[in-house]
Design a protein around this motif. Structure first.
Motif, short mmCIF file in Angstrom:
data_model
loop_
_atom_site.label_atom_id
_atom_site.label_comp_id
_atom_site.label_asym_id
_atom_site.label_seq_id
_atom_site.Cartn_x
_atom_site.Cartn_y
_atom_site.Cartn_z
N ARG A 118 44.99 14.77 43.68
CA ARG A 118 43.87 13.86 43.49
C ARG A 118 43.37 13.19 44.77
NH1 ARG A 118 41.56 15.82 39.63
NH2 ARG A 118 40.17 14.01 39.77
N PRO A 119 43.10 13.92 45.84
CA PRO A 119 42.49 13.28 47.01
C PRO A 119 41.07 12.82 46.67
CG PRO A 119 42.40 15.65 47.24
CD PRO A 119 43.22 15.38 46.01
N ALA A 120 40.57 11.89 47.47
CA ALA A 120 39.21 11.44 47.25
C ALA A 120 38.20 12.53 47.63
CB ALA A 120 38.94 10.17 48.06
N ARG A 121 38.60 13.37 48.59
CA ARG A 121 37.65 14.35 49.12
C ARG A 121 38.40 15.46 49.81
NH1 ARG A 121 34.47 13.59 54.32
NH2 ARG A 121 32.67 15.00 54.21
N VAL A 122 37.83 16.66 49.77
CA VAL A 122 38.35 17.81 50.50
C VAL A 122 37.21 18.38 51.34
CG1 VAL A 122 39.34 20.13 50.35
CG2 VAL A 122 40.08 18.36 48.74
N VAL A 123 37.50 18.65 52.63
CA VAL A 123 36.51 19.23 53.53
C VAL A 123 37.05 20.56 54.02
CG1 VAL A 123 35.12 18.92 55.61
CG2 VAL A 123 35.77 16.93 54.23
N VAL A 124 36.26 21.62 53.84
CA VAL A 124 36.68 22.99 54.14
C VAL A 124 35.86 23.51 55.32
CG1 VAL A 124 36.84 25.35 53.23
CG2 VAL A 124 37.32 23.39 51.73
N GLY A 125 36.53 24.12 56.29
CA GLY A 125 35.84 24.59 57.48
C GLY A 125 35.40 26.04 57.42
N GLN A 126 35.94 26.82 56.47
CA GLN A 126 35.62 28.25 56.42
C GLN A 126 35.90 28.77 55.01
OE1 GLN A 126 34.47 30.75 58.75
NE2 GLN A 126 34.44 31.94 56.86
N THR A 127 34.93 29.45 54.42
CA THR A 127 35.18 30.07 53.12
C THR A 127 36.14 31.24 53.28
OG1 THR A 127 33.21 31.44 53.40
CG2 THR A 127 32.97 29.41 52.12
N ASP A 128 36.83 31.56 52.21
CA ASP A 128 37.80 32.65 52.22
C ASP A 128 37.14 33.93 51.74
OD1 ASP A 128 39.96 34.37 52.01
OD2 ASP A 128 41.25 32.94 50.98
N LEU A 132 38.10 22.88 42.68
CA LEU A 132 38.21 21.48 43.09
C LEU A 132 37.03 20.66 42.57
CD1 LEU A 132 39.35 22.03 46.79
CD2 LEU A 132 40.74 21.10 44.94
N ARG A 133 35.84 21.21 42.69
CA ARG A 133 34.66 20.49 42.21
C ARG A 133 34.69 20.34 40.70
NH1 ARG A 133 30.27 23.61 46.15
NH2 ARG A 133 30.60 22.29 48.00
N ALA A 134 35.15 21.35 39.99
CA ALA A 134 35.23 21.26 38.53
C ALA A 134 36.21 20.18 38.09
CB ALA A 134 35.65 22.62 37.95
N ALA A 135 37.19 19.89 38.94
CA ALA A 135 38.17 18.84 38.63
C ALA A 135 37.68 17.46 39.04
CB ALA A 135 39.49 19.16 39.32
N GLY A 136 36.45 17.38 39.55
CA GLY A 136 35.89 16.09 39.91
C GLY A 136 36.24 15.61 41.30
N ILE A 137 36.76 16.50 42.14
CA ILE A 137 37.10 16.13 43.51
C ILE A 137 35.93 16.51 44.42
CG2 ILE A 137 38.66 16.57 45.44
CD1 ILE A 137 40.85 17.15 43.36
N ALA A 138 35.41 15.53 45.15
CA ALA A 138 34.31 15.79 46.07
C ALA A 138 34.77 16.80 47.12
CB ALA A 138 33.86 14.50 46.74
N THR A 139 34.09 17.92 47.20
CA THR A 139 34.50 19.00 48.10
C THR A 139 33.30 19.47 48.90
OG1 THR A 139 36.18 19.70 46.51
CG2 THR A 139 35.61 21.25 48.25
N ASP A 140 33.42 19.40 50.22
CA ASP A 140 32.33 19.78 51.10
C ASP A 140 32.73 20.99 51.94
OD1 ASP A 140 30.64 17.63 50.35
OD2 ASP A 140 31.79 16.29 51.64
N LEU A 141 31.85 21.97 51.99
CA LEU A 141 32.01 23.08 52.91
C LEU A 141 31.21 22.76 54.15
CD1 LEU A 141 32.85 25.97 53.71
CD2 LEU A 141 30.81 26.78 52.50
N MET A 142 31.91 22.63 55.29
CA MET A 142 31.26 22.35 56.56
C MET A 142 31.63 23.46 57.53
SD MET A 142 31.54 18.26 57.19
CE MET A 142 30.59 18.51 58.68
N PRO A 143 30.81 24.52 57.60
CA PRO A 143 31.15 25.64 58.49
C PRO A 143 31.46 25.16 59.90
CG PRO A 143 29.29 26.20 57.11
CD PRO A 143 29.55 24.75 56.89
#
Length: 325
Positions: A98-108, A121-132
């Protein structure tokens, strides 16, 4: 105050740098880095462990007892979403933490995850940002190329005299560069999971191609020889370097020589990074660093390489070039 885009980029670069600790021992898994930040301070970190497990996120979360509430998780690669007998999916571990937010640097690009980790993660209500992130893409280049193009990331190393020779005309090449440059080369070997020479170099020099730096001996890469014949015991043969999967699961290939092998990879446009070690010596007529590339005009040679870092190593210099894609 929420993190700025500059803060996010800095923490992703930190995660990418941390991932280097797992390279290449994480193979066949990618080396991933993860930092968990709360109120601008790192509270946990992790990187992919030897053999591929635990993953970076699992290592970082374990140090927090699996509880990341109120924190931001920065991870260099999208958290995995597929089930494995070796451990739970990282996306599920993050949902439970349950982190407040997840930031991802590269899609798999692995089809078993490929966006599913972020979606979970988004479906579970966790704010998740993809930042290439260029830092993350660079750190994962071997994995990304192996997954999308069926080949490893290739570094070509050349040790040259000032007049461009890799050996005297009689073939003597030990040593062109000094001990500092050779030590640096061994550190580069330790970052690769495969190393290659041509058949002529193997027969003439019988190179060991291991890592001889104290504490890093176990990181000696798998040895390959470019040949249409068989390979000696302890070596593997590569005949068609352009064939998908020609180097198995290798993500990072270090090509050391000689001129024929260098030309083969350059002609196939498979060199992604070029290391030029240059010694302050002149030898006159000698062996050329690279064989025939089949170029008919100088214009075909221009616009291919971007200069990267340069440094001095004892009396020698190293210049790094990256293939412009």
């Amino acid at each position: 105050m929420p993190p700025s885009p500059e803060d996010d980029a800095r923490w992703l670069a930190t995660a990418a740098a941390l991932s280097a600790r797992g390279r290449p021992l994480s193979a066949p898994n990618p080396a991933v880095g993860c930092v968990i930040v709360r109120a601008g301070r790192v509270i946990a970190r992790g990187w992919t462990q030897a053999g591929g497990r635990p993953h970076a996120e699992a290592m970082a979360l374990a140090s927090l007892g699996g509880d990341a509430r109120g924190a931001t998780v920065y991870v260099s690669l999208e958290p995995c979403a597929h089930a494995s007998a070796r451990g739970p999916a990282c996306a599920d571990l993050l949902v439970a933490a349950r982190p407040a937010r997840v930031v991802v640097g590269q899609t798999d690009p692995d089809p078993r995850t490929a966006g599913a980790g972020i979606a979970r993660l988004r479906a579970a209500g966790i704010a998740t940002d993809l930042m290439p992130s260029a830092s993350c893409a660079t750190a994962l280049a071997g994995f990304l190329l192996r997954t999308t193009a069926g080949r490893p990331h290739v570094t070509l190393k050349l040790a040259l005299t000032l007049d461009g020779a890799i050996a005297l005309a009689n073939g003597q090449s030990q040593w062109i560069t000094g001990p500092e440059a050779r030590a640096h080369c061994h550190a580069e070997r330790a970052r690769a999971d495969a190393i290659l020479v041509g058949g002529g170099t193997l027969r003439a020099d019988v190179p060991r191609l291991d890592v001889r730096l104290p504490g890093l001996e176990a990181r000696s890469p798998q040895r390959w020889v470019l040949t249409r014949g068989s390979a000696p015991q302890g070596w593997r043969a590569a005949a068609d370097i352009t064939a998908p999967g020609a180097f198995g699961d290798a993500q990072w290939l270090f090509v050391e020589g000689g001129a024929g092998a260098a030309a083969a990879f350059l002609k196939a446009d498979m060199v992604d990074r070029l290391l030029l070690y240059r010694a302050p010596i002149l030898v006159g007529p000698g062996l050329a660093a690279v064989g025939d590339l089949g170029l008919e005009t100088l214009s075909a040679a221009h616009g291919r390489w971007d200069m990267g870092p340069a440094c001095r190593l004892g009396s020698d210099t190293l210049t790094v070039y990256h293939r412009r894609r």
